[in-house]
Design a protein around this motif. Sequence first.
Motif, mmCIF file in Angstrom:
data_model
loop_
_atom_site.group_PDB
_atom_site.id
_atom_site.type_symbol
_atom_site.label_atom_id
_atom_site.label_comp_id
_atom_site.label_asym_id
_atom_site.label_seq_id
_atom_site.Cartn_x
_atom_site.Cartn_y
_atom_site.Cartn_z
ATOM 1 N N LEU A 191 0.839 -1.203 0.000
ATOM 2 C CA LEU A 191 0.000 0.000 0.000
ATOM 3 C C LEU A 191 0.873 1.252 0.000
ATOM 4 C CD1 LEU A 191 -3.060 0.807 0.391
ATOM 5 C CD2 LEU A 191 -2.489 1.097 2.816
ATOM 6 N N SER A 192 0.500 2.240 -0.815
ATOM 7 C CA SER A 192 1.290 3.472 -0.846
ATOM 8 C C SER A 192 0.546 4.657 -0.269
ATOM 9 C CB SER A 192 1.713 3.785 -2.285
ATOM 10 O OG SER A 192 0.640 4.343 -3.015
ATOM 11 N N CYS A 220 -5.553 9.771 -5.191
ATOM 12 C CA CYS A 220 -5.309 9.001 -3.965
ATOM 13 C C CYS A 220 -5.572 9.874 -2.752
ATOM 14 C CB CYS A 220 -3.856 8.528 -3.979
ATOM 15 S SG CYS A 220 -3.204 8.008 -2.389
ATOM 16 N N PRO A 221 -6.274 9.433 -1.709
ATOM 17 C CA PRO A 221 -6.787 8.069 -1.493
ATOM 18 C C PRO A 221 -8.235 7.881 -1.927
ATOM 19 C CG PRO A 221 -7.016 9.317 0.531
ATOM 20 C CD PRO A 221 -6.478 10.276 -0.514
ATOM 21 N N ILE A 222 -8.832 8.819 -2.693
ATOM 22 C CA ILE A 222 -10.270 8.754 -2.986
ATOM 23 C C ILE A 222 -10.703 7.456 -3.689
ATOM 24 C CG2 ILE A 222 -12.218 9.938 -4.073
ATOM 25 C CD1 ILE A 222 -11.013 11.483 -1.763
ATOM 26 N N PRO A 223 -9.990 6.993 -4.747
ATOM 27 C CA PRO A 223 -10.476 5.775 -5.416
ATOM 28 C C PRO A 223 -10.652 4.596 -4.454
ATOM 29 C CG PRO A 223 -8.839 6.873 -6.783
ATOM 30 C CD PRO A 223 -8.829 7.583 -5.467
ATOM 31 N N VAL A 224 -9.717 4.426 -3.542
ATOM 32 C CA VAL A 224 -9.833 3.301 -2.603
ATOM 33 C C VAL A 224 -10.960 3.555 -1.603
ATOM 34 C CG1 VAL A 224 -8.615 1.944 -0.853
ATOM 35 C CG2 VAL A 224 -7.400 2.707 -2.895
ATOM 36 N N GLY A 239 -20.001 -11.196 -5.788
ATOM 37 C CA GLY A 239 -20.192 -10.069 -6.698
ATOM 38 C C GLY A 239 -18.906 -9.269 -6.874
ATOM 39 N N THR A 240 -18.892 -8.338 -7.819
ATOM 40 C CA THR A 240 -17.678 -7.549 -8.080
ATOM 41 C C THR A 240 -17.961 -6.055 -8.002
ATOM 42 O OG1 THR A 240 -18.055 -7.404 -10.464
ATOM 43 C CG2 THR A 240 -16.753 -9.292 -9.669
ATOM 44 N N VAL A 241 -16.896 -5.318 -7.723
ATOM 45 C CA VAL A 241 -16.910 -3.860 -7.884
ATOM 46 C C VAL A 241 -15.787 -3.508 -8.855
ATOM 47 C CG1 VAL A 241 -16.668 -1.598 -6.779
ATOM 48 C CG2 VAL A 241 -17.654 -3.524 -5.504
ATOM 49 N N THR A 242 -16.109 -2.674 -9.824
ATOM 50 C CA THR A 242 -15.081 -2.186 -10.745
ATOM 51 C C THR A 242 -14.903 -0.687 -10.510
ATOM 52 O OG1 THR A 242 -15.537 -3.873 -12.382
ATOM 53 C CG2 THR A 242 -14.473 -1.839 -13.164
ATOM 54 N N VAL A 243 -13.657 -0.272 -10.250
ATOM 55 C CA VAL A 243 -13.362 1.139 -10.011
ATOM 56 C C VAL A 243 -12.698 1.708 -11.259
ATOM 57 C CG1 VAL A 243 -12.159 2.819 -8.551
ATOM 58 C CG2 VAL A 243 -13.033 0.675 -7.560
ATOM 59 N N LEU A 244 -13.298 2.776 -11.800
ATOM 60 C CA LEU A 244 -12.664 3.490 -12.910
ATOM 61 C C LEU A 244 -11.788 4.587 -12.330
ATOM 62 C CD1 LEU A 244 -15.788 3.879 -15.242
ATOM 63 C CD2 LEU A 244 -13.977 2.149 -15.357
ATOM 64 N N SER A 245 -10.505 4.550 -12.659
ATOM 65 C CA SER A 245 -9.598 5.549 -12.072
ATOM 66 C C SER A 245 -8.498 5.916 -13.063
ATOM 67 C CB SER A 245 -8.971 5.011 -10.786
ATOM 68 O OG SER A 245 -7.966 5.909 -10.325
ATOM 69 N N ASP A 246 -8.100 7.176 -13.057
ATOM 70 C CA ASP A 246 -6.937 7.607 -13.840
ATOM 71 C C ASP A 246 -5.797 8.049 -12.929
ATOM 72 O OD1 ASP A 246 -8.180 9.840 -12.892
ATOM 73 O OD2 ASP A 246 -8.666 10.678 -14.862
ATOM 74 N N ASP A 247 -5.841 7.589 -11.696
ATOM 75 C CA ASP A 247 -4.771 7.921 -10.738
ATOM 76 C C ASP A 247 -3.795 6.743 -10.667
ATOM 77 O OD1 ASP A 247 -3.264 9.032 -8.721
ATOM 78 O OD2 ASP A 247 -4.578 8.264 -7.135
ATOM 79 N N GLU A 248 -2.485 7.043 -10.889
ATOM 80 C CA GLU A 248 -1.466 5.990 -10.908
ATOM 81 C C GLU A 248 -1.425 5.193 -9.606
ATOM 82 O OE1 GLU A 248 1.014 4.159 -12.423
ATOM 83 O OE2 GLU A 248 -0.264 4.785 -14.071
ATOM 84 N N ALA A 253 -3.765 4.143 -7.808
ATOM 85 C CA ALA A 253 -4.802 3.113 -7.714
ATOM 86 C C ALA A 253 -4.269 1.749 -8.141
ATOM 87 C CB ALA A 253 -6.006 3.504 -8.578
ATOM 88 N N ARG A 254 -3.377 1.741 -9.093
ATOM 89 C CA ARG A 254 -2.797 0.492 -9.608
ATOM 90 C C ARG A 254 -2.101 -0.287 -8.498
ATOM 91 N NH1 ARG A 254 -0.912 2.139 -14.426
ATOM 92 N NH2 ARG A 254 -2.751 1.173 -15.344
ATOM 93 N N LEU A 255 -1.520 0.437 -7.553
ATOM 94 C CA LEU A 255 -0.824 -0.200 -6.438
ATOM 95 C C LEU A 255 -1.775 -0.399 -5.264
ATOM 96 C CD1 LEU A 255 1.828 -1.142 -5.215
ATOM 97 C CD2 LEU A 255 2.413 1.237 -4.759
ATOM 98 N N ASP A 256 -2.621 0.591 -5.006
ATOM 99 C CA ASP A 256 -3.351 0.606 -3.744
ATOM 100 C C ASP A 256 -4.621 -0.235 -3.763
ATOM 101 O OD1 ASP A 256 -1.405 2.087 -2.588
ATOM 102 O OD2 ASP A 256 -2.376 4.024 -2.907
#
Lengths: 459, 459
Positions: free
Chosen positions: B337-338, B397-401, B415-424, B426-429
């Motif tokens: 986590l970053s 960050c940290p909004i997407p999470v 079930g699933t949740v899909t998060v659309l994000s353009d914040d780098e 998010a890929r890690l967190d």
Amino acid sequence: MPYFDSASAAPLHPVARQALQAALDEGWADPARLYREGRRARLLLDAAREAAAEAVGCRPDELVFTPSGTRAVHSGVAGALAGRRRAGRHLVVSAVEHSSVLHSAAAHEAAGGTVTEVAVDRGGRVAPDGYAAALRDDTALACLQSANHEVGTEQPVAEVAEACREAGVPLLVDAAQSLAWGPVEGAWSLLAASAHKWGGPPGVGLLVVRKGTRFAPQGPADERESGRSAGFENVPGIVAAAASLRAVRAEAAAEAARLRGLVERIRTRVPELVPDVEVAGDPVRRLPHLVTFSCLYVDGEALLTELDRAGFSVSSGSSCTSSTLTPSHVLRAMGVLSEGNVRVSLPFGAAEADVERFLEVLPGTVAGIRERFGAPGTGPVTGDAGALVVDALGRRCPIPVIELAKVFGDVPVGGTVTVLSDDEAARLDIPAWCGMRGQEYVGERPAERGTAYTVRRTS
Amino acid sequence: MPYFDSASAAPLHPVARQALQAALDEGWADPARLYREGRRARLLLDAAREAAAEAVGCRPDELVFTPSGTRAVHSGVAGALAGRRRAGRHLVVSAVEHSSVLHSAAAHEAAGGTVTEVAVDRGGRVAPDGYAAALRDDTALACLQSANHEVGTEQPVAEVAEACREAGVPLLVDAAQSLAWGPVEGAWSLLAASAHKWGGPPGVGLLVVRKGTRFAPQGPADERESGRSAGFENVPGIVAAAASLRAVRAEAAAEAARLRGLVERIRTRVPELVPDVEVAGDPVRRLPHLVTFSCLYVDGEALLTELDRAGFSVSSGSSCTSSTLTPSHVLRAMGVLSEGNVRVSLPFGAAEADVERFLEVLPGTVAGIRERFGAPGTGPVTGDAGALVVDALGRRCPIPVIELAKVFGDVPVGGTVTVLSDDEAARLDIPAWCGMRGQEYVGERPAERGTAYTVRRTS
């Protein structure tokens, strides 16, 4: 114990010492950090940059701090050449630049670039026309010092900068020796300097790249100093350097006038007090604090040692004081005598009494060395009186010139003496001796061993 | 006002300050000059070199001083690669090296070389076998830090050095973070370090090149420091750096034990006091004074600002505290986590009471930020409960999470949740959140804008 080598390094200015103390307390942290210690360091760094930029006469965002003047030159030359790669790979430098510039030029040449060295006159000065003539369509960069570090000659920077501007070529000025005395005039594009020359601490240089100058920093990327100088900033050193520059500038006009008087006294008195001395450098267009002269028939290292014993710290461009046993490239480019060479560069506040004492000590010191070197085992002399040959092979400066002088009285007017020598200094000093004595230097040719230098007696 | 960022820079050690004072008086002149001021500077420089070499465990003639640790790494990597040009142009580095090493690697790649980055485990450590497997016939150089600067993990330098020795490849060790604590063990070939990390002044680094290591200095030639570090030597800074290294080494064993206790307390107590915290770095093989943790749902910059207000100076590898808005490459390579990342690095002499106060202040600070960020305008949620889609585009960050966590309770198991994000970040967190919550990270795919990260509820 007078220290007369401020052109190498000046002692720390009292203002620099105070600033350093304060900045060690307040400016040790990383100026890139957001916490209070980082913000304090950033404030100090920004203030130092503004002060230095004001002294240079540029915008703060045009100036970065480097770890030394040498690194500023290396980075400046490499970045400017790379930024102008499309224009071409031709570099113009004067023949009397500091080694940091000439070594940058050599590295550029080794990497496939081309370099033109512009010659200087006997005073060490480039002619603006001669410099302009070296500029070509493929010239990427031109370099010229503001003033020479060995003989104090000021260069015509403003005129050369104007010629460069007309040719669309950026000019990098190595201002290491002059920045203490004032800003560099003219439309230069890049400028490098070194703090320990103006009473700042060692470990700080500066590089200015004017807006609009193409510049591509070389080496691995780094975020510090606008990407132009890698590594953690030495904020305490930088703060002290900027404070010192302000302080010396405040005193510069008065101190320049005072030191110019002392230097003029040395320039005048040394040739009166010591026979066979050549004073080097432009007599008028020169730094206020620096004077250089060479003493015929004198070993430079012996002279430095004796002066050091007498309490005077000076430097020398003689071959015997260099690790490569070649005379200074500056004296060579000027074509002046290199043996028994002494550079006196007076620090701020140098005492008149110390200069007078130097003038008292020098004649006896030179005489003593001449006496010691005056009667070496003379090498074999062959040929007749009209065409003597003196074998000085294996003998180092100043012996070859001494051997020449010793037999010269035996030569009739119109006759010649040929000196065989394998000492690099002879190439410079035998012609220089002829100039000082008003005799004809015929020329040199390769001999079986070393080189044969021939002199004709004309009077 | 506790300063907890000694991994960036340590305040000047009192011994360094004394040595600096003395050396400003005695060591300001050019150590290459023959007069008394020059000889004094040379003596000081030689003594400093001997002291530093003894602390490193090398010969004095193997060690040169550089203007910074970064410059030592740049010169060391470039010189070693050039010296081994005939062997090949392949360079091996770990994925968690300091930026000076990675930037050197990037420059090497840009110049036509090849680079292999060796991965690390979740604790930030390379496996000696994995490292050895990266060595090839054309490997010119390998680089490995002694310990990581962001998470404190010690690397298996001795084992990797042995593997390099067997393969005939020199190993360069970046010892910047560990040299204060002791010499680097093993048969390394080159070593770089930085004085301001051990209480020396800024402006001094060191580069060691063991005898027998092929090395060809790059850049313009310069006579100083055996031709390996250009520019006038910063003798006062060097003297202070060497004195400080001796001084911290004398205290190192006792202080390491004491700080290790304080760090262990932070490592244990923070996860107990603050919910949703991940402590990073190898739990055992680590530097004594450094601990790093990340707080879910927390903005790193806000956390640093609040801690600074409360009097604590710490640093962060969170994306929002970097100029590039990407999380630290170290945290990314470790896959941890970053967001809400905090690095605490205790200086020599850090007070236990300050650490306790930090543990008192932290929980409320994190809670306050979470509250502030906890109720942002929720982005449009679409899809049915079995396959929700959360639009967090344009949110950093940290909004997407946080958005993910807010809707996750509404999703049935399976079930699933899909998060659309353009914040780098998010890929890690988002994967790191899944790891901490024990949920399944399905994967990412490019979306019309940004990236779609999908998570499946498993419990």
